[in-house]
Design a protein around this motif. Structure first.
Motif, mmCIF file in Angstrom:
data_model
loop_
_atom_site.group_PDB
_atom_site.id
_atom_site.type_symbol
_atom_site.label_atom_id
_atom_site.label_comp_id
_atom_site.label_asym_id
_atom_site.label_seq_id
_atom_site.Cartn_x
_atom_site.Cartn_y
_atom_site.Cartn_z
ATOM 1 N N VAL A 5 -12.139 2.232 5.202
ATOM 2 C CA VAL A 5 -12.051 2.126 3.729
ATOM 3 C C VAL A 5 -12.612 3.282 3.226
ATOM 4 N N SER A 6 -13.707 4.034 3.663
ATOM 5 C CA SER A 6 -14.100 5.076 2.988
ATOM 6 C C SER A 6 -13.113 6.391 2.944
ATOM 7 N N ASP A 54 -8.458 -4.706 5.573
ATOM 8 C CA ASP A 54 -8.924 -5.472 6.411
ATOM 9 C C ASP A 54 -7.901 -6.138 7.114
ATOM 10 N N SER A 55 -7.137 -6.709 6.363
ATOM 11 C CA SER A 55 -5.986 -7.490 7.096
ATOM 12 C C SER A 55 -5.037 -6.572 7.964
ATOM 13 N N LEU A 56 -4.899 -5.452 7.404
ATOM 14 C CA LEU A 56 -4.079 -4.265 8.315
ATOM 15 C C LEU A 56 -4.594 -3.868 9.460
ATOM 16 N N ILE A 57 -6.067 -3.683 9.373
ATOM 17 C CA ILE A 57 -6.466 -3.417 10.748
ATOM 18 C C ILE A 57 -6.645 -4.513 11.783
ATOM 19 N N THR A 167 -9.659 -3.307 -0.819
ATOM 20 C CA THR A 167 -10.730 -3.978 -0.192
ATOM 21 C C THR A 167 -11.827 -4.840 -1.188
ATOM 22 N N ARG A 168 -12.171 -5.952 -0.635
ATOM 23 C CA ARG A 168 -13.140 -6.771 -1.479
ATOM 24 C C ARG A 168 -14.459 -5.856 -1.729
ATOM 25 N N TYR A 174 -8.438 -5.346 -9.427
ATOM 26 C CA TYR A 174 -7.278 -6.111 -9.317
ATOM 27 C C TYR A 174 -5.971 -5.210 -9.045
ATOM 28 N N ALA A 175 -4.984 -5.694 -8.370
ATOM 29 C CA ALA A 175 -3.859 -5.118 -8.098
ATOM 30 C C ALA A 175 -2.649 -6.291 -8.157
#
Length: 201
Positions: A5-6, A54-57, A167-168, A174-175
Protein backbone atom coordinates in the motif's frame (compact mmCIF):
# COMPACT_ATOMS: atom_id res chain seq x y z
CA UNK A 1 -0.23 -5.59 2.87
CA UNK A 2 0.93 -2.31 4.28
CA UNK A 3 4.22 -2.40 2.39
CA UNK A 4 2.49 -2.69 -0.95
CA UNK A 5 0.00 0.00 0.00
CA UNK A 6 2.76 2.44 0.96
CA UNK A 7 4.65 1.58 -2.19
CA UNK A 8 1.73 2.87 -4.25
CA UNK A 9 1.22 5.89 -1.99
CA UNK A 10 3.24 8.31 -4.12
CA UNK A 11 1.16 7.57 -7.19
CA UNK A 12 -2.02 8.07 -5.19
CA UNK A 13 -0.88 11.47 -3.97
CA UNK A 14 0.06 12.46 -7.52
CA UNK A 15 -3.40 11.47 -8.72
CA UNK A 16 -5.12 13.52 -6.01
CA UNK A 17 -3.04 16.53 -6.97
CA UNK A 18 -3.90 15.93 -10.62
CA UNK A 19 -7.63 15.90 -9.89
CA UNK A 20 -7.29 19.10 -7.89
CA UNK A 21 -5.60 20.80 -10.83
CA UNK A 22 -8.43 19.72 -13.12
CA UNK A 23 -11.09 21.09 -10.80
CA UNK A 24 -9.34 24.39 -10.28
CA UNK A 25 -8.49 25.12 -13.88
CA UNK A 26 -12.05 25.83 -15.04
CA UNK A 27 -11.14 24.87 -18.60
CA UNK A 28 -10.15 21.79 -20.53
CA UNK A 29 -8.35 23.63 -23.31
CA UNK A 30 -4.78 22.66 -24.09
CA UNK A 31 -2.03 25.28 -23.94
CA UNK A 32 -0.56 25.85 -27.40
CA UNK A 33 3.05 26.34 -28.34
CA UNK A 34 4.22 29.13 -30.68
CA UNK A 35 3.71 26.80 -33.64
CA UNK A 36 0.06 26.37 -32.68
CA UNK A 37 0.41 22.74 -31.57
CA UNK A 38 -0.30 21.46 -28.03
CA UNK A 39 2.76 22.08 -25.84
CA UNK A 40 1.56 19.70 -23.12
CA UNK A 41 -0.79 16.79 -22.82
CA UNK A 42 -4.24 17.98 -21.73
CA UNK A 43 -5.23 16.87 -18.25
CA UNK A 44 -8.38 15.28 -19.64
CA UNK A 45 -6.27 13.18 -22.01
CA UNK A 46 -4.46 11.40 -19.19
CA UNK A 47 -5.63 7.79 -18.93
CA UNK A 48 -5.85 6.55 -15.33
CA UNK A 49 -6.98 3.28 -13.74
CA UNK A 50 -6.81 1.76 -10.28
CA UNK A 51 -6.64 -1.60 -8.56
CA UNK A 52 -8.12 -2.71 -5.23
CA UNK A 53 -4.83 -3.57 -3.57
CA UNK A 54 -6.19 -5.86 -0.85
CA UNK A 55 -8.20 -7.91 -3.35
CA UNK A 56 -5.34 -8.00 -5.81
CA UNK A 57 -2.91 -9.47 -3.31
CA UNK A 58 -5.42 -11.82 -1.65
CA UNK A 59 -6.41 -13.37 -5.00
CA UNK A 60 -2.89 -13.62 -6.41
CA UNK A 61 -2.06 -17.35 -6.53
CA UNK A 62 1.64 -16.78 -5.84
CA UNK A 63 0.80 -14.90 -2.64
CA UNK A 64 -1.75 -17.52 -1.53
CA UNK A 65 0.63 -20.43 -2.08
CA UNK A 66 3.61 -18.80 -0.39
CA UNK A 67 1.46 -17.58 2.51
CA UNK A 68 0.28 -21.12 3.13
CA UNK A 69 3.88 -22.35 3.07
CA UNK A 70 4.84 -19.78 5.70
CA UNK A 71 1.78 -20.70 7.79
CA UNK A 72 2.70 -24.39 7.65
CA UNK A 73 6.27 -23.56 8.57
CA UNK A 74 4.94 -21.59 11.54
CA UNK A 75 2.88 -24.60 12.67
CA UNK A 76 5.96 -26.84 12.59
CA UNK A 77 7.97 -24.25 14.51
CA UNK A 78 5.22 -23.98 17.11
CA UNK A 79 5.07 -27.75 17.53
CA UNK A 80 8.85 -28.00 17.92
CA UNK A 81 8.92 -25.12 20.40
CA UNK A 82 6.06 -26.60 22.44
CA UNK A 83 7.84 -29.95 22.60
CA UNK A 84 11.04 -28.35 23.84
CA UNK A 85 9.14 -26.23 26.35
CA UNK A 86 7.40 -29.31 27.78
CA UNK A 87 10.73 -31.07 28.09
CA UNK A 88 12.21 -28.11 29.95
CA UNK A 89 9.20 -27.89 32.28
CA UNK A 90 9.60 -31.57 33.09
CA UNK A 91 13.27 -31.05 33.94
CA UNK A 92 12.34 -28.19 36.27
CA UNK A 93 9.68 -30.34 37.95
CA UNK A 94 12.18 -33.18 38.43
CA UNK A 95 14.70 -30.80 39.94
CA UNK A 96 12.12 -29.45 42.40
CA UNK A 97 11.33 -32.99 43.48
CA UNK A 98 14.96 -34.09 43.94
CA UNK A 99 16.58 -30.83 45.12
CA UNK A 100 16.19 -31.83 48.77
CA UNK A 101 18.46 -34.85 48.32
CA UNK A 102 21.23 -32.86 46.57
CA UNK A 103 24.22 -31.18 48.10
CA UNK A 104 24.34 -27.41 47.92
CA UNK A 105 26.91 -27.51 45.11
CA UNK A 106 24.88 -30.07 43.14
CA UNK A 107 21.73 -27.98 43.48
CA UNK A 108 23.55 -24.83 42.41
CA UNK A 109 25.05 -26.57 39.38
CA UNK A 110 21.65 -27.95 38.41
CA UNK A 111 20.04 -24.54 38.75
CA UNK A 112 22.69 -22.98 36.52
CA UNK A 113 22.16 -25.74 33.96
CA UNK A 114 18.40 -25.13 33.95
CA UNK A 115 18.89 -21.37 33.60
CA UNK A 116 21.15 -21.95 30.62
CA UNK A 117 18.56 -24.24 29.03
CA UNK A 118 15.88 -21.63 29.61
CA UNK A 119 17.99 -18.96 27.89
CA UNK A 120 18.63 -21.34 24.98
CA UNK A 121 14.90 -22.04 24.70
CA UNK A 122 14.13 -18.31 24.59
CA UNK A 123 16.84 -17.76 21.98
CA UNK A 124 15.42 -20.63 19.92
CA UNK A 125 11.94 -19.06 20.11
CA UNK A 126 13.25 -15.62 19.10
CA UNK A 127 15.14 -17.10 16.16
CA UNK A 128 12.02 -18.87 14.93
CA UNK A 129 10.00 -15.65 15.12
CA UNK A 130 12.71 -13.72 13.27
CA UNK A 131 12.85 -16.36 10.55
CA UNK A 132 9.09 -16.26 10.02
CA UNK A 133 9.12 -12.46 10.01
CA UNK A 134 11.91 -12.47 7.41
CA UNK A 135 9.95 -14.95 5.27
CA UNK A 136 6.88 -12.72 5.41
CA UNK A 137 8.87 -9.59 4.56
CA UNK A 138 10.46 -11.33 1.58
CA UNK A 139 7.06 -12.54 0.39
CA UNK A 140 5.61 -9.03 0.38
CA UNK A 141 8.73 -7.71 -1.32
CA UNK A 142 8.44 -10.39 -4.03
CA UNK A 143 4.72 -9.70 -4.47
CA UNK A 144 5.35 -5.97 -4.76
CA UNK A 145 8.08 -6.51 -7.37
CA UNK A 146 5.91 -8.86 -9.43
CA UNK A 147 2.86 -6.60 -9.33
CA UNK A 148 4.90 -3.52 -10.16
CA UNK A 149 6.54 -5.30 -13.10
CA UNK A 150 3.20 -6.54 -14.39
CA UNK A 151 1.42 -3.20 -13.99
CA UNK A 152 4.26 -1.35 -15.72
CA UNK A 153 3.94 -3.63 -18.74
CA UNK A 154 0.13 -3.51 -18.59
CA UNK A 155 0.10 0.30 -18.45
CA UNK A 156 2.44 0.55 -21.42
CA UNK A 157 0.42 -1.93 -23.48
CA UNK A 158 -2.90 -0.24 -22.71
CA UNK A 159 -1.86 3.39 -22.75
CA UNK A 160 -2.25 4.20 -19.05
CA UNK A 161 -0.28 7.09 -17.58
CA UNK A 162 -1.17 6.03 -14.04
CA UNK A 163 -2.44 2.93 -12.27
CA UNK A 164 -3.35 3.74 -8.69
CA UNK A 165 -3.83 1.73 -5.52
CA UNK A 166 -7.28 1.95 -3.94
CA UNK A 167 -7.36 0.96 -0.27
CA UNK A 168 -9.89 1.63 2.47
CA UNK A 169 -8.73 4.59 4.52
CA UNK A 170 -6.13 5.57 1.91
CA UNK A 171 -5.66 8.92 0.22
CA UNK A 172 -8.21 8.20 -2.51
CA UNK A 173 -11.77 8.43 -1.17
CA UNK A 174 -13.65 7.87 -4.40
CA UNK A 175 -12.98 6.36 -7.79
CA UNK A 176 -15.32 5.58 -10.66
CA UNK A 177 -15.89 1.82 -10.86
CA UNK A 178 -15.32 2.00 -14.60
CA UNK A 179 -11.64 2.70 -13.85
CA UNK A 180 -11.28 -0.47 -11.76
CA UNK A 181 -9.00 -2.97 -13.52
CA UNK A 182 -8.46 -5.25 -10.50
CA UNK A 183 -10.07 -8.37 -11.98
CA UNK A 184 -8.21 -7.99 -15.27
CA UNK A 185 -4.90 -7.59 -13.47
CA UNK A 186 -5.56 -10.56 -11.16
CA UNK A 187 -6.35 -12.73 -14.16
CA UNK A 188 -3.21 -11.61 -15.95
CA UNK A 189 -0.97 -12.06 -12.91
CA UNK A 190 -2.27 -15.55 -12.23
CA UNK A 191 -1.86 -16.58 -15.87
CA UNK A 192 1.72 -15.32 -15.83
CA UNK A 193 2.45 -17.14 -12.56
CA UNK A 194 0.89 -20.37 -13.84
CA UNK A 195 3.00 -20.13 -16.99
CA UNK A 196 6.17 -19.62 -14.94
CA UNK A 197 5.38 -22.73 -12.85
CA UNK A 198 4.81 -24.80 -15.99
CA UNK A 199 8.07 -23.58 -17.50
CA UNK A 200 9.98 -24.45 -14.32
CA UNK A 201 8.90 -28.12 -14.44
Amino acid sequence: MRKLVSAFGLLTIMAVALVSCNQGSGTSSTPASEEGTPSETAMTDIKVAYVLTDSLIAKYEFFKEKSEEITEKGRKFESDLSSRARGFEQEVANFEQTAGSMTQNQARARQEDLMKKERNLMTFRDNLMQELSADESKLYSDVYDQIQEYLSAYAEENGFEMILSYTRGGAMWYANKALDITDVVIEGLNKKYAASKTAAK
